[in-house]
Design a protein around this motif. Structure first.
Motif, PDB file in Angstrom:
ATOM      1  N   ALA A   4       1.768 -66.300 -58.575  1.00 50.52           N
ATOM      2  CA  ALA A   4       2.415 -66.287 -57.519  1.00 50.52           C
ATOM      3  C   ALA A   4       1.623 -66.960 -56.391  1.00 50.52           C
ATOM      4  O   ALA A   4       0.404 -66.631 -56.132  1.00 50.52           O
ATOM      5  CB  ALA A   4       3.011 -65.000 -57.064  1.00 50.52           C
ATOM      6  N   ASP A   5       2.284 -67.829 -55.372  1.00 47.45           N
ATOM      7  CA  ASP A   5       1.561 -68.317 -54.348  1.00 47.45           C
ATOM      8  C   ASP A   5       2.456 -68.641 -53.194  1.00 47.45           C
ATOM      9  O   ASP A   5       3.537 -68.642 -53.569  1.00 47.45           O
ATOM     10  CB  ASP A   5       0.204 -69.263 -54.449  1.00 47.45           C
ATOM     11  CG  ASP A   5       0.731 -70.539 -55.427  1.00 47.45           C
ATOM     12  OD1 ASP A   5       2.096 -70.813 -55.116  1.00 47.45           O
ATOM     13  OD2 ASP A   5       0.042 -71.353 -56.246  1.00 47.45           O
TER      14      ASP A   5
ATOM     15  N   LEU B 111      -2.460 -63.634 -59.610  1.00 48.24           N
ATOM     16  CA  LEU B 111      -2.437 -63.512 -60.913  1.00 48.24           C
ATOM     17  C   LEU B 111      -1.742 -61.880 -61.103  1.00 48.24           C
ATOM     18  O   LEU B 111      -2.529 -61.025 -60.734  1.00 48.24           O
ATOM     19  CB  LEU B 111      -3.340 -63.664 -61.838  1.00 48.24           C
ATOM     20  CG  LEU B 111      -2.963 -63.783 -63.386  1.00 48.24           C
ATOM     21  CD1 LEU B 111      -2.020 -64.592 -63.811  1.00 48.24           C
ATOM     22  CD2 LEU B 111      -4.356 -63.868 -64.338  1.00 48.24           C
ATOM     23  N   ILE B 112      -0.488 -61.807 -61.672  1.00 50.92           N
ATOM     24  CA  ILE B 112       0.024 -60.622 -61.813  1.00 50.92           C
ATOM     25  C   ILE B 112       0.377 -60.374 -63.242  1.00 50.92           C
ATOM     26  O   ILE B 112       1.153 -61.117 -64.032  1.00 50.92           O
ATOM     27  CB  ILE B 112       1.517 -60.495 -61.180  1.00 50.92           C
ATOM     28  CG1 ILE B 112       0.931 -60.841 -59.494  1.00 50.92           C
ATOM     29  CG2 ILE B 112       2.180 -59.153 -61.346  1.00 50.92           C
ATOM     30  CD1 ILE B 112       2.169 -61.089 -58.819  1.00 50.92           C
ATOM     31  N   GLY B 113       0.023 -58.975 -63.769  1.00 50.59           N
ATOM     32  CA  GLY B 113       0.178 -58.734 -65.305  1.00 50.59           C
ATOM     33  C   GLY B 113       1.512 -58.078 -65.195  1.00 50.59           C
ATOM     34  O   GLY B 113       1.823 -57.118 -64.285  1.00 50.59           O
TER      35      GLY B 113
ATOM     36  N   GLY C 155       3.327 -62.724 -50.643  1.00 51.65           N
ATOM     37  CA  GLY C 155       4.427 -63.007 -49.897  1.00 51.65           C
ATOM     38  C   GLY C 155       5.744 -63.057 -50.430  1.00 51.65           C
ATOM     39  O   GLY C 155       6.797 -63.437 -50.052  1.00 51.65           O
ATOM     40  N   HIS C 156       5.856 -62.520 -51.792  1.00 49.30           N
ATOM     41  CA  HIS C 156       7.021 -62.512 -52.780  1.00 49.30           C
ATOM     42  C   HIS C 156       7.436 -60.904 -52.909  1.00 49.30           C
ATOM     43  O   HIS C 156       6.764 -60.077 -53.433  1.00 49.30           O
ATOM     44  CB  HIS C 156       6.800 -63.180 -54.089  1.00 49.30           C
ATOM     45  CG  HIS C 156       6.436 -64.672 -53.796  1.00 49.30           C
ATOM     46  ND1 HIS C 156       7.429 -65.667 -53.475  1.00 49.30           N
ATOM     47  CD2 HIS C 156       5.342 -65.004 -54.038  1.00 49.30           C
ATOM     48  CE1 HIS C 156       6.497 -66.642 -53.338  1.00 49.30           C
ATOM     49  NE2 HIS C 156       5.312 -66.334 -53.531  1.00 49.30           N
TER      50      HIS C 156
ATOM     51  N   ALA D 287      12.269 -61.774 -54.743  1.00 51.41           N
ATOM     52  CA  ALA D 287      12.141 -63.178 -55.482  1.00 51.41           C
ATOM     53  C   ALA D 287      12.112 -63.037 -56.997  1.00 51.41           C
ATOM     54  O   ALA D 287      12.658 -63.626 -57.839  1.00 51.41           O
ATOM     55  CB  ALA D 287      10.728 -63.601 -55.234  1.00 51.41           C
ATOM     56  N   VAL D 288      11.789 -61.698 -57.736  1.00 49.14           N
ATOM     57  CA  VAL D 288      11.693 -61.506 -58.911  1.00 49.14           C
ATOM     58  C   VAL D 288      12.242 -60.048 -59.142  1.00 49.14           C
ATOM     59  O   VAL D 288      11.814 -59.071 -58.582  1.00 49.14           O
ATOM     60  CB  VAL D 288      10.184 -61.774 -59.560  1.00 49.14           C
ATOM     61  CG1 VAL D 288      10.356 -61.461 -61.155  1.00 49.14           C
ATOM     62  CG2 VAL D 288       9.793 -62.975 -59.074  1.00 49.14           C
ATOM     63  N   VAL D 289      13.168 -60.041 -60.079  1.00 50.54           N
ATOM     64  CA  VAL D 289      13.581 -58.494 -60.534  1.00 50.54           C
ATOM     65  C   VAL D 289      12.976 -58.494 -61.896  1.00 50.54           C
ATOM     66  O   VAL D 289      12.924 -59.081 -62.900  1.00 50.54           O
ATOM     67  CB  VAL D 289      15.192 -58.497 -60.857  1.00 50.54           C
ATOM     68  CG1 VAL D 289      15.502 -57.320 -61.417  1.00 50.54           C
ATOM     69  CG2 VAL D 289      15.911 -58.420 -59.420  1.00 50.54           C
TER      70      VAL D 289
END
Length: 151
Positions: free
Chosen positions: A138-139, A2-4, A74-75, A96-98
């Motif tokens: 994310a996983d 879990l990322i904030g 891993g992302h 994966a994400v900007v």
């Protein structure tokens, strides 16, 4: 994991932010921090990756990098305050994400296999825009994102 995700605090760390980020494993701050003590408080919750924004011109916040990349579960996540300053091709770079901020407008958009996330502004309200952060789960199966209204 879990990322904030937070941006544009502009020197204001609302109690609602701390509640919303409780339990995250990492925090990404996309700039316009406004006060380095905000990052210190966020580090009490989880490790923080932060960049500077256009208002971070003095003091400790000015020492933050203008962009950063971090691998989480891993992302690859690429942080840039304004998308106008995006200096890489995220799809080619394997991002994966900007993560961006600056506009104060929360947004989630998919482009060329890359997720673009602007968590909006968690600091002082600007115009009639909402006060928001984002959470990322994310996983190995992928990434799920949600916007969280704070007020």
């Amino acid at each position: 994991m879990l990322i904030g995700v937070i941006s544009d605090t502009h020197g204001l760390l609302r109690p609602e932010v701390l509640t919303a980020l409780a339990g995250v494993e990492h925090i990404l701050h996309a700039g316009d921090v406004g006060d380095a003590r905000i990052l210190d408080t966020l580090r009490e919750i989880a490790p923080v990756t932060a960049i500077r924004g256009n208002i971070d011109q003095w003091g400790e916040c000015a020492e933050l990098p203008p962009t950063d990349v971090v691998e989480l579960d891993g992302h690859l996540f690429y942080l840039v305050h304004s998308l106008a300053d995006l200096d890489i091709n995220p799809a080619v770079a394997g991002v994966a994400v900007v993560i961006s901020g600056h506009s104060h407008k929360p947004a989630i958009e998919q482009r060329n296999g890359v997720l673009y996330l602007n968590p909006g502004s968690a600091g002082p309200r600007r115009f009639n825009l909402p006060v928001t952060i984002a959470l990322i789960r994310a996983d190995e199966a992928g990434i799920e994102t949600e916007l969280v209204n704070l007020l």
